[in-house]
Design a protein around this motif. Structure first.
Motif, PDB file in Angstrom:
ATOM      1  N   PHE A  51      45.162 -44.177 134.927  1.00 12.05           N
ATOM      2  CA  PHE A  51      44.682 -42.981 135.637  1.00 12.05           C
ATOM      3  C   PHE A  51      45.836 -42.053 135.991  1.00 12.05           C
ATOM      4  N   ASN A  52      46.895 -42.615 136.554  1.00 11.92           N
ATOM      5  CA  ASN A  52      48.000 -41.774 137.015  1.00 11.92           C
ATOM      6  C   ASN A  52      48.757 -41.131 135.865  1.00 11.92           C
ATOM      7  N   LEU A  53      48.890 -41.823 134.739  1.00 16.04           N
ATOM      8  CA  LEU A  53      49.547 -41.225 133.587  1.00 16.04           C
ATOM      9  C   LEU A  53      48.718 -40.065 133.027  1.00 16.04           C
ATOM     10  N   CYS A  54      47.412 -40.276 132.906  1.00 21.50           N
ATOM     11  CA  CYS A  54      46.535 -39.210 132.397  1.00 21.50           C
ATOM     12  C   CYS A  54      46.459 -38.044 133.388  1.00 21.50           C
ATOM     13  N   ASP A  55      46.407 -38.367 134.665  1.00 22.88           N
ATOM     14  CA  ASP A  55      46.404 -37.336 135.696  1.00 22.88           C
ATOM     15  C   ASP A  55      47.681 -36.500 135.617  1.00 22.88           C
ATOM     16  N   TRP A  56      48.805 -37.159 135.457  1.00 22.83           N
ATOM     17  CA  TRP A  56      50.090 -36.475 135.327  1.00 22.83           C
ATOM     18  C   TRP A  56      50.107 -35.594 134.075  1.00 22.83           C
ATOM     19  N   GLY A  57      49.584 -36.117 132.971  1.00 22.77           N
ATOM     20  CA  GLY A  57      49.513 -35.334 131.741  1.00 22.77           C
ATOM     21  C   GLY A  57      48.666 -34.082 131.912  1.00 22.77           C
ATOM     22  N   GLY A  58      47.524 -34.222 132.587  1.00 22.86           N
ATOM     23  CA  GLY A  58      46.666 -33.062 132.819  1.00 22.86           C
ATOM     24  C   GLY A  58      47.333 -32.020 133.697  1.00 22.86           C
ATOM     25  N   ARG A  59      48.010 -32.460 134.759  1.00 26.32           N
ATOM     26  CA  ARG A  59      48.709 -31.525 135.639  1.00 26.32           C
ATOM     27  C   ARG A  59      49.826 -30.804 134.890  1.00 26.32           C
ATOM     28  N   SER A  60      50.565 -31.552 134.059  1.00 23.77           N
ATOM     29  CA  SER A  60      51.708 -30.979 133.347  1.00 23.77           C
ATOM     30  C   SER A  60      51.277 -30.009 132.259  1.00 23.77           C
ATOM     31  N   LEU A  61      50.094 -30.206 131.686  1.00 29.43           N
ATOM     32  CA  LEU A  61      49.627 -29.333 130.607  1.00 29.43           C
ATOM     33  C   LEU A  61      49.483 -27.889 131.063  1.00 29.43           C
ATOM     34  N   THR A  62      49.171 -27.694 132.337  1.00 31.39           N
ATOM     35  CA  THR A  62      48.990 -26.330 132.835  1.00 31.39           C
ATOM     36  C   THR A  62      50.287 -25.531 132.818  1.00 31.39           C
ATOM     37  N   ALA A  63      51.426 -26.189 132.587  1.00 27.06           N
ATOM     38  CA  ALA A  63      52.695 -25.470 132.487  1.00 27.06           C
ATOM     39  C   ALA A  63      52.754 -24.641 131.208  1.00 27.06           C
ATOM     40  N   VAL A  64      52.010 -25.055 130.177  1.00 31.65           N
ATOM     41  CA  VAL A  64      52.065 -24.354 128.885  1.00 31.65           C
ATOM     42  C   VAL A  64      50.720 -23.772 128.467  1.00 31.65           C
ATOM     43  N   TRP A  65      49.629 -24.192 129.111  1.00 29.64           N
ATOM     44  CA  TRP A  65      48.304 -23.743 128.683  1.00 29.64           C
ATOM     45  C   TRP A  65      47.379 -23.692 129.883  1.00 29.64           C
ATOM     46  N   MET A  66      46.811 -22.527 130.151  1.00 29.86           N
ATOM     47  CA  MET A  66      45.879 -22.367 131.266  1.00 29.86           C
ATOM     48  C   MET A  66      44.566 -21.795 130.748  1.00 29.86           C
ATOM     49  N   TRP A  67      43.629 -22.661 130.497  1.00 25.10           N
ATOM     50  CA  TRP A  67      42.304 -22.259 130.025  1.00 25.10           C
ATOM     51  C   TRP A  67      41.265 -23.132 130.704  1.00 25.10           C
ATOM     52  N   PRO A  68      40.154 -22.546 131.143  1.00 20.36           N
ATOM     53  CA  PRO A  68      39.759 -21.123 131.134  1.00 20.36           C
ATOM     54  C   PRO A  68      40.490 -20.322 132.200  1.00 20.36           C
ATOM     55  N   GLY A  69      40.308 -18.995 132.180  1.00 22.31           N
ATOM     56  CA  GLY A  69      41.006 -18.108 133.094  1.00 22.31           C
ATOM     57  C   GLY A  69      40.509 -18.209 134.521  1.00 22.31           C
ATOM     58  N   LYS A  70      41.242 -17.539 135.421  1.00 19.44           N
ATOM     59  CA  LYS A  70      40.935 -17.655 136.853  1.00 19.44           C
ATOM     60  C   LYS A  70      39.611 -17.010 137.243  1.00 19.44           C
ATOM     61  N   ASP A  71      39.104 -16.096 136.430  1.00 20.90           N
ATOM     62  CA  ASP A  71      37.838 -15.438 136.737  1.00 20.90           C
ATOM     63  C   ASP A  71      36.659 -16.001 135.950  1.00 20.90           C
ATOM     64  N   SER A  72      36.909 -17.021 135.160  1.00 19.16           N
ATOM     65  CA  SER A  72      35.856 -17.588 134.320  1.00 19.16           C
ATOM     66  C   SER A  72      34.984 -18.563 135.114  1.00 19.16           C
ATOM     67  N   LEU A  73      33.680 -18.453 134.911  1.00 17.19           N
ATOM     68  CA  LEU A  73      32.746 -19.403 135.545  1.00 17.19           C
ATOM     69  C   LEU A  73      32.728 -20.735 134.818  1.00 17.19           C
TER      70      LEU A  73
END
Length: 441
Positions: free
Chosen positions: A322-344
Motif C-alpha cells: 500500500f505505502n509503495l503504491c501510495d508513494w508512487g501515486g503521490r510522486s506521479l503528480t510531479a510530472v503529470w496532473m490529470w484531470p485538471g483542477k476544474d474538471s468534474l
C-alpha cells in the motif's frame, strides 16, 4: 553553465526541503505505529518474552484490558486532536507567525520522541505507561496537525507542483516504516531495541527537518514567491486605505473600495472557491482509513498455512505494498496532473473509490460473521491493494495541489490550511467508520 547549475540548485533545493518536511510530518508517527507490538508488550500482566516470535505467539493468548483497548484508544487520541488542531490552525494561522508554528511544532514533536526513547529504558507499571503513552500521542498529533497545515499553507504560495514533494515525502514515510517492520520481523530483534531504534531515527529525521526549514528562507526561489505575496497583500492594503479616504468624493471609489474589501481574506469566501476539492480529499481519506488497516490487516493468506509467507503476508501485501503504491501515486503528480483542477472527472473518480470498501470486506478477512468470502485467493487482495494505494496517493495529491491554485495568490496560504483541515477530517471520519465497516464483515 555555473549559472544554470546555481538556478537548478535553488529550484530543486526548495523541492527537496519540502520533500523533507513532508517526510518529517508523518515518518515519526509511522515509526510510532510500527512499534505497536512494543507498546502492547509493556501492557501485559506478565512477561511473555522479548522476541517478536514470542509476542506473536502470545497474541493468541490472554490479553489484559489495557492491551485490548490500546489500539482503539490510540486511534481516538490521535484523530481527535489532529482534527481539532488542524481546524484551529486554519482559523488562527494568521495570528501566529509561520516560523513559530513550524519550528515550535518540530521542536515539541522531537522532545516527545526523546522522552519516548528514554521511557524504553525506564520500567513502568502498565497503567502509568498506558496513560503517559496516550498523553504523548495527543501532544504529537496536536502539534503534527499545526505542522502539516502550516507546511501546506507555505506550499500554497509556490507553483502547484510544490505540493507534490510534501505528499511524496509523506508517502515515503509509510513505506520506510513498513520496511522497518519487515526487517524487525526478519531479524527477530528484541522489541525494546527495535522500538528504541525507531524512536531515535525519528528524532534524527525531525532534527534534519528543523535544519531544512531554517535553510529554506535563504533560498532565493522561495524568497521570491514569499516577497511577491507580501507585496501584493501590502499593495491591496494601501489601495484600500486610499480608497477609504476618498469615499466621500466619488461614488466610483466607493465601488472600488467594496471590490477591494471583497478581496480580503475570508475563510467562507475561500471555502466557496475550493469546497469541491476540499470534500474530495476528505472522501479520499475517509475511504482509505475506513478499510486500511482495520479490515485489510485482518485478511488471511490462502497460499500458506503457518509457513513463512503467512508471517510476511500482511507486512508485505498490506502495509509495504500500500505505502509503495501510495508513494508512487503521490510522486506521479510531479510530472503529470490529470484531470485538471476544474474538471468534474476528478471528484467522480474519487467517488468511484468507494467500491474498495465492499471489495476488501469480501476478501478473506478473519474473523467474520455476516458476509461471505467472494475473493479468497491472495491475488485478488494484492490487485485490489495496488489500485487502492495508487489511487489514494494520486487523487489526494491532485486535490492538495489544485486547492491553493483555485484562489487568489494572497489567499493561497489560507486555502492550503483549509485543505489540510479537510484532509484531517477525512482521517478522523475514516477512523470512526472503520469500526462500523469491521463489524459488518
Amino acid at each position: 553553465k555555473s549559472v544554470i547549475n546555481k538556478c537548478l540548485f535553488r529550484y530543486y533545493g526548495v523541492w527537496l526541503i519540502f520533500f523533507m518536511l513532508g517526510l518529517g510530518t508523518l515518518l515519526p508517527w509511522n515509526f510510532f505505529m510500527t512499534a505497536i507490538m512494543y507498546f502492547t508488550s509493556r501492557l501485559k500482566d506478565s512477561s511473555l518474552g522479548d522476541t517478536l516470535a514470542n509476542q506473536t505467539q502470545a497474541a493468541a493468548g490472554h490479553r489484559s484490558i489495557l492491551e485490548a483497548k490500546f489500539n482503539n484508544t490510540m486511534t481516538l487520541c490521535a484523530m481527535l486532536p489532529l482534527l481539532l488542531c488542524t481546524c484551529l490552525n486554519s482559523i488562527l494561522h494568521s495570528l501566529i507567525s509561520q516560523r513559530l508554528r513550524v519550528l515550535g511544532s518540530l521542536v515539541v514533536i522531537m522532545m516527545m520522541f526523546i522522552v519516548t526513547a528514554v521511557i524504553v529504558k525506564v520500567p513502568l507499571e502498565p497503567l502509568p505507561f498506558f496513560c503517559v503513552t496516550m498523553v504523548k500521542i495527543v501532544i504529537i498529533n496536536s502539534f503534527g496537525a499545526v505542522l502539516q497545515g502550516s507546511i501546506f499553507g507555505m506550499a500554497g504560495l509556490l507553483p502547484a507542483s510544490y505540493t507534490t514533494p510534501i505528499m511524496s515525502g509523506q508517502g515515503l514515510a509509510g513505506s520506510f516504516a513498513a520496511f522497518a517492520m519487515i526487517c524487525a520481523i526478519a531479524s527477530g530483534s528484541n522489541l525494546d531495541d527495535s522500538a528504541f531504534g525507531c524512536f531515535i531515527t525519528a528524532c534524527i529525521v525531525i532534527f534534519t527537518c528543523i535544519l531544512s526549514y531554517i535553510l529554506l528562507p535563504k533560498l532565493e526561489f522561495f524568497r521570491f514567491y514569499q516577497d511577491t505575496n507580501r507585496k501584493q497583500s501590502s499593495d491591496e492594503e494601501n489601495s484600500l486605505n486610499l480608497v477609504r479616504r476618498g469615499r466621500q468624493t466619488s461614488q466610483n471609489k466607493d465601488e472600488a473600495a467594496h471590490q477591494i474589501d471583497q478581496q480580503k481574506i475570508s475563510m467562507v469566501t475561500i471555502f466557496k472557491k475550493i469546497w469541491l476539492l476540499a470534500l474530495s480529499v476528505c472522501l479520499t481519506l475517509t475511504v482509505t482509513i475506513g478499510v486500511f488497516p482495520a479490515i485489510t490487516a485482518d485478511t488471511k493468506t490462502s497460499l500458506a498455512d503457518g509457513g513463512t509467507w503467512d508471517q510476511y503476508f500482511i507486512p508485505v501485501s498490506c502495509f509495504l505494498l500500500f505505502n509503495l503504491c501510495d508513494w508512487g501515486g503521490r510522486s506521479l503528480t510531479a510530472v503529470w496532473m490529470w484531470p485538471g483542477k476544474d474538471s468534474l472527472l476528478l471528484p467522480g473518480m474519487i467517488v468511484c473509490r468507494v467500491i474498495f470498501v465492499p471489495l476488501f470486506m469480501l476478501c478473506n478477512v478473519e474473523p467474520r460473521v455476516h458476509l461471505p468470502v467472494l475473493f479468497y485467493h491472495d491475488a485478488f487482495f494484492i490487485m485490489f491493494m495496488i489500485l487502492f494505494g495508487f489511487s489514494n496517493g494520486y487523487l489526494a495529491s491532485l486535490c492538495m495541489c489544485f486547492g491553493p491554485k483555485k484562489v487568489l495568490p494572497h489567499e493561497a496560504e489560507t486555502a492550503g490550511a483549509i485543505m489540510a483541515f479537510f484532509l484531517s477530517l477525512g482521517l478522523a471520519l475514516g477512523a470512526a467508520l472503520s469500526f462500523i465497516f469491521r463489524a459488518l464483515v
